[in-house]
Scaffold this motif. Sequence first.
Motif, PDB file in Angstrom:
ATOM      1  N   ALA A  34       0.832  -1.207   0.000  1.00  0.00           N
ATOM      2  CA  ALA A  34       0.000   0.000   0.000  1.00  0.00           C
ATOM      3  C   ALA A  34       0.867   1.258   0.000  1.00  0.00           C
ATOM      4  CB  ALA A  34      -0.934  -0.004   1.200  1.00  0.00           C
ATOM      5  N   ASP A  35       1.954   1.246   0.786  1.00  0.00           N
ATOM      6  CA  ASP A  35       2.841   2.407   0.837  1.00  0.00           C
ATOM      7  C   ASP A  35       3.545   2.631  -0.492  1.00  0.00           C
ATOM      8  OD1 ASP A  35       2.147   2.788   3.473  1.00  0.00           O
ATOM      9  OD2 ASP A  35       3.956   1.873   4.298  1.00  0.00           O
ATOM     10  N   ALA A  36       4.017   1.542  -1.110  1.00  0.00           N
ATOM     11  CA  ALA A  36       4.702   1.657  -2.399  1.00  0.00           C
ATOM     12  C   ALA A  36       3.744   2.147  -3.484  1.00  0.00           C
ATOM     13  CB  ALA A  36       5.311   0.317  -2.792  1.00  0.00           C
ATOM     14  N   GLU A  37       2.511   1.662  -3.447  1.00  0.00           N
ATOM     15  CA  GLU A  37       1.528   2.098  -4.443  1.00  0.00           C
ATOM     16  C   GLU A  37       1.213   3.583  -4.304  1.00  0.00           C
ATOM     17  OE1 GLU A  37      -0.571  -2.328  -4.588  1.00  0.00           O
ATOM     18  OE2 GLU A  37      -1.602  -0.653  -3.612  1.00  0.00           O
ATOM     19  N   TRP A  38       1.125   4.059  -3.069  1.00  0.00           N
ATOM     20  CA  TRP A  38       0.862   5.483  -2.883  1.00  0.00           C
ATOM     21  C   TRP A  38       2.004   6.328  -3.450  1.00  0.00           C
ATOM     22  CZ3 TRP A  38      -2.978   8.577  -2.368  1.00  0.00           C
ATOM     23  CH2 TRP A  38      -2.754   9.925  -2.025  1.00  0.00           C
ATOM     24  N   ASP A  39       3.237   5.953  -3.118  1.00  0.00           N
ATOM     25  CA  ASP A  39       4.400   6.733  -3.544  1.00  0.00           C
ATOM     26  C   ASP A  39       4.663   6.632  -5.044  1.00  0.00           C
ATOM     27  OD1 ASP A  39       4.896   7.585  -0.953  1.00  0.00           O
ATOM     28  OD2 ASP A  39       6.327   5.980  -0.520  1.00  0.00           O
ATOM     29  N   VAL A  41       2.511   5.030  -7.544  1.00  0.00           N
ATOM     30  CA  VAL A  41       1.385   4.924  -8.474  1.00  0.00           C
ATOM     31  C   VAL A  41       0.417   6.087  -8.313  1.00  0.00           C
ATOM     32  CG1 VAL A  41      -0.536   3.492  -9.269  1.00  0.00           C
ATOM     33  CG2 VAL A  41       1.588   2.410  -8.530  1.00  0.00           C
ATOM     34  N   TRP A  42      -0.255   6.146  -7.158  1.00  0.00           N
ATOM     35  CA  TRP A  42      -1.372   7.078  -7.002  1.00  0.00           C
ATOM     36  C   TRP A  42      -0.960   8.540  -7.127  1.00  0.00           C
ATOM     37  CZ3 TRP A  42      -5.302   4.391  -7.948  1.00  0.00           C
ATOM     38  CH2 TRP A  42      -5.437   3.086  -7.462  1.00  0.00           C
ATOM     39  N   THR A  43       0.225   8.874  -6.704  1.00  0.00           N
ATOM     40  CA  THR A  43       0.678  10.271  -6.783  1.00  0.00           C
ATOM     41  C   THR A  43       1.299  10.612  -8.136  1.00  0.00           C
ATOM     42  OG1 THR A  43       2.807   9.646  -5.791  1.00  0.00           O
ATOM     43  CG2 THR A  43       1.066  10.394  -4.291  1.00  0.00           C
ATOM     44  N   ARG A  44       1.224   9.676  -9.092  1.00  0.00           N
ATOM     45  CA  ARG A  44       1.906   9.901 -10.367  1.00  0.00           C
ATOM     46  C   ARG A  44       1.035   9.639 -11.596  1.00  0.00           C
ATOM     47  NH1 ARG A  44       8.155   7.913  -9.348  1.00  0.00           N
ATOM     48  NH2 ARG A  44       8.308   8.597  -7.176  1.00  0.00           N
ATOM     49  N   VAL A  45      -0.249   9.376 -11.389  1.00  0.00           N
ATOM     50  CA  VAL A  45      -1.120   9.097 -12.531  1.00  0.00           C
ATOM     51  C   VAL A  45      -2.265  10.106 -12.566  1.00  0.00           C
ATOM     52  CG1 VAL A  45      -0.568   6.630 -12.526  1.00  0.00           C
ATOM     53  CG2 VAL A  45      -2.551   7.458 -11.235  1.00  0.00           C
ATOM     54  N   TRP A  46      -2.988  10.120 -13.674  1.00  0.00           N
ATOM     55  CA  TRP A  46      -4.138  10.998 -13.828  1.00  0.00           C
ATOM     56  C   TRP A  46      -5.368  10.359 -13.192  1.00  0.00           C
ATOM     57  CZ3 TRP A  46      -4.274  15.950 -15.513  1.00  0.00           C
ATOM     58  CH2 TRP A  46      -3.124  16.437 -16.156  1.00  0.00           C
ATOM     59  N   GLU A 429       2.576  -7.330 -13.429  1.00  0.00           N
ATOM     60  CA  GLU A 429       3.997  -7.185 -13.727  1.00  0.00           C
ATOM     61  C   GLU A 429       4.367  -5.703 -13.870  1.00  0.00           C
ATOM     62  OE1 GLU A 429       5.114  -9.814 -16.910  1.00  0.00           O
ATOM     63  OE2 GLU A 429       4.594 -11.598 -15.743  1.00  0.00           O
ATOM     64  N   LYS A 430       3.487  -4.925 -14.436  1.00  0.00           N
ATOM     65  CA  LYS A 430       3.740  -3.475 -14.491  1.00  0.00           C
ATOM     66  C   LYS A 430       3.751  -2.917 -13.071  1.00  0.00           C
ATOM     67  CE  LYS A 430       2.167   0.920 -16.452  1.00  0.00           C
ATOM     68  NZ  LYS A 430       3.483   1.308 -16.994  1.00  0.00           N
ATOM     69  N   LEU A 431       2.808  -3.354 -12.224  1.00  0.00           N
ATOM     70  CA  LEU A 431       2.788  -2.890 -10.845  1.00  0.00           C
ATOM     71  C   LEU A 431       4.077  -3.270 -10.125  1.00  0.00           C
ATOM     72  CD1 LEU A 431       0.764  -1.443  -8.896  1.00  0.00           C
ATOM     73  CD2 LEU A 431       0.174  -3.721  -8.054  1.00  0.00           C
ATOM     74  N   ASN A 432       4.574  -4.485 -10.349  1.00  0.00           N
ATOM     75  CA  ASN A 432       5.847  -4.896  -9.765  1.00  0.00           C
ATOM     76  C   ASN A 432       6.961  -3.935 -10.155  1.00  0.00           C
ATOM     77  OD1 ASN A 432       4.554  -7.154  -8.729  1.00  0.00           O
ATOM     78  ND2 ASN A 432       5.422  -8.578 -10.204  1.00  0.00           N
ATOM     79  N   ASP A 433       7.020  -3.615 -11.438  1.00  0.00           N
ATOM     80  CA  ASP A 433       8.090  -2.767 -11.951  1.00  0.00           C
ATOM     81  C   ASP A 433       7.976  -1.341 -11.431  1.00  0.00           C
ATOM     82  OD1 ASP A 433       8.986  -4.979 -13.342  1.00  0.00           O
ATOM     83  OD2 ASP A 433       8.125  -4.344 -15.254  1.00  0.00           O
TER      84      ASP A 433
END
Length: 439
Positions: A34-39, A41-46, A429-433
């Motif tokens: 969850a922490d990695a996704e916030w940093d 993913v969520w703060t970097r997409v539209w 796999e994209k999420l992993n990367d």
Amino acid sequence: MTGEQRMDRQVADYDAPVRGDPITGERYYAKRWADAEWDKVWTRVWHIGGMAADLIEPGDFLTHHIGRESVVMLKQEDGSVRAFYNACLHRGYRLAWTEIGGAPQLVCGYHGWRYNPDGMLAHVQDPEDFAGGSPCGKHRLTEIACEVWGGFVWFNMDKDAGPLRAWLGEKVASHLEQWRMDRMTRVYAVVSDVPCNWKIIRDNFNESYHLPTLHPQISTVINDDHTDCVFHIHARTGHNMMRMKGLQPSARYDTRNKLDIPLAQALEYWGLDPADYRDTAMDARDAIIRRKRAVGAAKGYAHYAAMGDEEIVDYFHFTLWPNITFTMWPDGAQVLRSEPHPTDPERCLFDHWFIAHPIGDSDVVIGPNGPTPFEQVDREHIVFGEKTLGDVADQDLSVAIGQQQGLHSRGFRGGILANQEKRVQFFHEKLNDVCGIHD
């Protein structure tokens, strides 16, 4: 699944290779994910912040919360829209408290600071009591990227965000524009706190393998046979698309040429005799396409003029990286979005909207819940399980709790996916990367 396997009816340009990374259960409940996704993913997409149609006058605003963050989007004097973090510069108090609103200025309810629609600080209490004099006209709310496209207001928290269209990709953007979503009206909009990780919903919308089990009712009018579907993966952006033939029974069953009531009703509506297709139901789709072209405009379907033959009869399912799905109907579109819960990785916020074109002078449109009044609606917050999220969405979410529980099991070893589920594999796999986690 190996990188050599291909999706059905696929062209090489849209058949990105996959590695076969295990899809671990931990990613659906662990804080580190969850922490990695916030940093990352969520703060970097539209993100979709709301409907552009709700912003009419300068000072009108939309707010959207994602995670623990809140964003306010304001209509400007020149007609544009700008987005800011929804926090007063003084002591951090949230400024806008409704999802849709409007006023000449945003006013902080704590100490009365006021901001113009362009984010500029316009009034403070006791301005002479600040070192250097009044702070008014010297400070502006923290601005983030904002664009209007497809009838939606979008925002991006990334300081280095590129243009929205570049994120969408030209092929996806131009294809979606055929449906003219900017001319549609939101006639249904519900959101609920759902007891599962946001990725469980993403996995569901990244495959059609579940349709015969969870949605058997569609088999008489939507062809869910994977060998008749078209799948696209856009490797650069991470978006993907699936097309299923509409107004055609599923080819997976021996009864595929049997005409059932929903398809018979569609034939009658378009001026065709169902008796002519009693034993040739698979041919109804092409006949209806011809009728839509011939009489669609006269029946109130002017929007068909901008669309291809497949688009006026089939169902296109666009899933935008990482969490927005547009399911395109011939006469409207579903918006299906899952977002992270602010504190609990085993919960998420699920949105289901339907936007539609007006059909002639009718005061109803056909949506995911059947006939629906054609009138603009606000987003309704409901309690999960107490009110429907839509018939098909309820079926999708009926398995979410059990899957969330099962993913904790030591017996789950990472999934055994069919080839038609390749979009699920590519997503993870994209999420992993992106997150930099490879288990």
